[in-house]
Design an enzyme around this catalytic site. Structure first.
Site, PDB file in Angstrom:
ATOM      1  N   SER A  16      39.991  36.407  80.890  1.00 43.25           N
ATOM      2  CA  SER A  16      39.796  37.534  81.810  1.00 43.25           C
ATOM      3  C   SER A  16      38.975  37.097  83.024  1.00 43.25           C
ATOM      4  O   SER A  16      39.171  37.622  84.127  1.00 43.25           O
ATOM      5  CB  SER A  16      39.159  38.729  81.099  1.00 43.25           C
ATOM      6  N   HIS A 112      27.914  32.721  81.320  1.00 43.00           N
ATOM      7  CA  HIS A 112      27.370  32.959  79.988  1.00 43.00           C
ATOM      8  C   HIS A 112      27.014  34.441  79.858  1.00 43.00           C
ATOM      9  O   HIS A 112      26.386  35.006  80.762  1.00 43.00           O
ATOM     10  CB  HIS A 112      26.121  32.089  79.802  1.00 43.00           C
ATOM     11  N   ASP A 148      23.866  25.685  77.944  1.00 42.74           N
ATOM     12  CA  ASP A 148      23.482  26.856  78.751  1.00 42.74           C
ATOM     13  C   ASP A 148      22.098  26.715  79.381  1.00 42.74           C
ATOM     14  O   ASP A 148      21.353  27.692  79.482  1.00 42.74           O
ATOM     15  CB  ASP A 148      23.555  28.147  77.897  1.00 42.74           C
ATOM     16  N   GLU A 177      30.649  40.172  84.644  1.00 39.39           N
ATOM     17  CA  GLU A 177      31.087  38.776  84.768  1.00 39.39           C
ATOM     18  C   GLU A 177      32.192  38.669  85.812  1.00 39.39           C
ATOM     19  O   GLU A 177      32.221  37.742  86.620  1.00 39.39           O
ATOM     20  CB  GLU A 177      31.598  38.255  83.424  1.00 39.39           C
TER      21      GLU A 177
HETATM   22  C1  GRF Z   1      32.938  35.488  78.448  1.00 37.90           C
HETATM   23  O1  GRF Z   1      32.128  36.437  77.840  1.00 37.90           O
HETATM   24  C2  GRF Z   1      32.106  34.353  78.983  1.00 37.90           C
HETATM   25  O2  GRF Z   1      30.847  34.754  79.421  1.00 37.90           O
HETATM   26  C3  GRF Z   1      31.965  33.462  77.787  1.00 37.90           C
HETATM   27  O3  GRF Z   1      33.220  33.531  77.138  1.00 37.90           O
HETATM   28  C4  GRF Z   1      33.852  34.767  77.454  1.00 37.90           C
HETATM   29  C5  GRF Z   1      35.170  34.427  78.040  1.00 37.90           C
HETATM   30  O4  GRF Z   1      35.973  35.541  78.256  1.00 37.90           O
HETATM   31  N1  GRF Z   1      31.568  32.135  78.178  1.00 37.90           N
HETATM   32  P1  GRF Z   1      37.357  35.393  79.003  1.00 37.90           P
HETATM   33  O5  GRF Z   1      38.165  34.333  78.255  1.00 37.90           O
HETATM   34  O6  GRF Z   1      37.087  34.999  80.432  1.00 37.90           O
HETATM   35  O7  GRF Z   1      37.992  36.758  78.902  1.00 37.90           O
END
Ligand code: GRF
Length: 219
Positions: A16, A112, A148, A177
């Protein structure tokens, strides 16, 4: 117009965040192009997203390689062949070897789902709930040899509510995000990131002076 920044996006799952980057590029809001998507998981939905948008994508299953460095060497080959300038980790569930990190100094970023340095690692939404923090959020940071631990570029804060589950909190964080990752890449593309040791300055970023309280103060 400045040259387009060439991105390589590494994924392991839903993608996503990859989608949010694709959307901003297609909207003309991000001066970049994605030259390569690599997944270590052949089932990752992010591969379908790449395909739908005509983005070159590659599956490299880490289990097919003798060791971490061999896997990373092959990723490096694919990314270098594609002319990648910035490596974007978007839900990529592998630790990168020092060998790979050296190939892209200050050119690998990660997102993260917590406010680093709190809650590094995995299952961090549950850890935030267990700890009882009132706020969590997400962090985009440069990748260094730790897990991280790299210099922070941008963070977004979300409240944690009494009725939250790890999933409701993760959903609230994920929405942010999708805003801050394209923003961080835009900073990079526009040459606005100045890195000074572990401190990152963003040129012309303005400032945020509103304090947040959760629960709110009594009126
Ligand atoms: C997200 O929560 C990101 O912060 C973490 O993994 C997840 C990935 O989600 N590192 P997506 O695959 O981008 O939907």
């Amino acid at each position: 117009m400045a040259d387009l920044l060439t991105l390589g996006v590494l994924i392991s799952g839903s993608g996503s965040n990859l989608q949010s980057i694709i959307d901003q590029i297609e909207r003309g809001a991000l001066n970049a192009r994605i030259a390569s998507v690599i997944s270590n998981n052949s089932e990752a939905y992010g591969l379908t997203r790449a395909q739908k948008h005509g983005i070159p994508h590659t599956v490299l299953n880490h289990q097919d390689f003798e060791n971490r460095e061999d896997f990373d060497r092959e990723m490096l080959r694919v990314l270098t062949d594609a002319g990648v300038e910035l490596v974007v980790l978007a839900g990529f569930m592998r630790i990168l070897s020092p060998f790979f990190l050296r190939a892209f100094p200050d050119r690998i970023i990660n997102i993260h789902p917590a406010l680093l340095p709190a809650f590094p690692g995995t299952h961090v939404q549950q850890k935030a709930l267990d700890y009882g923090v009132r706020f969590s959020g997400c962090t985009v940071h440069f990748v260094d040899e730790g897990v991280d631990t790299g210099p922070i570029i941008i963070q977004a804060v979300v409240p944690v509510f009494a009725g939250d589950t790890a999933q409701t909190l993760a959903d609230r964080i994920l929405k942010e995000e999708h805003k801050i990752y394209p923003q961080a890449i835009r900073y990079f593309a526009d040459g606005r990131i100045v890195k000074n040791g572990r401190r990152v300055e963003i040129r012309d970023a303005g400032s945020q002076d509103a304090a947040l309280c959760n629960p709110p103060l009594d009126r």
